[in-house]
Motif scaffolding. Structure first.
Motif, mmCIF file in Angstrom:
data_model
loop_
_atom_site.group_PDB
_atom_site.id
_atom_site.type_symbol
_atom_site.label_atom_id
_atom_site.label_comp_id
_atom_site.label_asym_id
_atom_site.label_seq_id
_atom_site.Cartn_x
_atom_site.Cartn_y
_atom_site.Cartn_z
ATOM 1 N N ARG A 18 0.013 10.575 8.022
ATOM 2 C CA ARG A 18 0.030 11.290 6.856
ATOM 3 C C ARG A 18 -0.673 10.800 5.660
ATOM 4 N NH1 ARG A 18 6.027 11.571 5.641
ATOM 5 N NH2 ARG A 18 5.904 9.504 6.527
ATOM 6 N N CYS A 19 -1.156 9.375 5.905
ATOM 7 C CA CYS A 19 -1.867 8.664 4.664
ATOM 8 C C CYS A 19 -2.949 7.822 5.313
ATOM 9 C CB CYS A 19 -0.905 7.861 4.111
ATOM 10 S SG CYS A 19 -0.169 6.685 4.890
ATOM 11 N N LEU A 22 -6.039 7.991 3.046
ATOM 12 C CA LEU A 22 -5.847 7.550 1.638
ATOM 13 C C LEU A 22 -6.116 6.077 1.583
ATOM 14 C CD1 LEU A 22 -2.571 9.847 0.817
ATOM 15 C CD2 LEU A 22 -5.133 10.158 0.242
ATOM 16 N N THR A 24 -6.188 2.186 -0.449
ATOM 17 C CA THR A 24 -5.130 1.599 -1.644
ATOM 18 C C THR A 24 -6.265 0.775 -2.457
ATOM 19 O OG1 THR A 24 -5.416 -0.214 0.142
ATOM 20 C CG2 THR A 24 -3.331 1.156 0.309
ATOM 21 N N SER A 31 -0.987 2.138 -3.995
ATOM 22 C CA SER A 31 -1.459 3.061 -3.066
ATOM 23 C C SER A 31 -2.021 4.242 -3.974
ATOM 24 C CB SER A 31 -0.031 3.984 -2.623
ATOM 25 O OG SER A 31 0.725 2.864 -1.509
ATOM 26 N N VAL A 33 -3.215 8.321 -4.354
ATOM 27 C CA VAL A 33 -2.508 9.508 -4.017
ATOM 28 C C VAL A 33 -3.526 10.589 -3.856
ATOM 29 C CG1 VAL A 33 -0.776 11.267 -4.313
ATOM 30 C CG2 VAL A 33 -0.254 8.834 -4.652
ATOM 31 N N ALA A 34 -4.359 10.686 -4.929
ATOM 32 C CA ALA A 34 -5.363 11.624 -5.049
ATOM 33 C C ALA A 34 -6.793 11.232 -5.740
ATOM 34 C CB ALA A 34 -5.112 12.860 -5.701
ATOM 35 N N TRP A 50 -12.155 7.545 -7.305
ATOM 36 C CA TRP A 50 -10.870 7.101 -7.294
ATOM 37 C C TRP A 50 -10.617 6.275 -8.610
ATOM 38 C CZ3 TRP A 50 -7.588 9.131 -3.695
ATOM 39 C CH2 TRP A 50 -8.167 9.480 -2.367
ATOM 40 N N CYS A 52 -7.418 3.855 -10.085
ATOM 41 C CA CYS A 52 -6.034 3.245 -9.687
ATOM 42 C C CYS A 52 -5.208 3.374 -11.052
ATOM 43 C CB CYS A 52 -5.990 1.927 -9.466
ATOM 44 S SG CYS A 52 -4.585 1.013 -9.224
#
Length: 72
Positions: A18-19, A22, A24, A31, A33-34, A50, A52
């Motif tokens: 699931r990740c 993605l 970090t 983490s 997310v989008a 991205w 943070c």
């Protein structure tokens, strides 16, 4: 606030289904997310911006798109 951008690989160290794609944050390990934005670099490459939410660090990842062959 100055912006810092860095190109990082999208290859994840862990393989949770699931990740696994993605990232970090490389600064605080929070983490992600989008992505904040995405753009086609070429027909087979997409870049993602991205940022943070925890520390504000920004970076760019690139993802190669595999072509699908459709047989009729």
């Amino acid at each position: 606030m100055s912006a810092v951008a860095e190109v990082l690989s999208t290859v994840a160290a862990r393989r949770d289904p699931r990740c696994s794609e993605l990232p970090t944050c490389p600064v605080c390990a929070d983490s992600m997310v989008a992505a904040e934005a995405s753009a086609y670099v070429s027909d087979h490459m997409i870049s993602y911006l991205w940022t943070c939410d925890n520390c504000g660090y920004g970076f760019v990842t690139k993802h190669a798109v595999k072509q699908r062959i459709v047989c009729n």
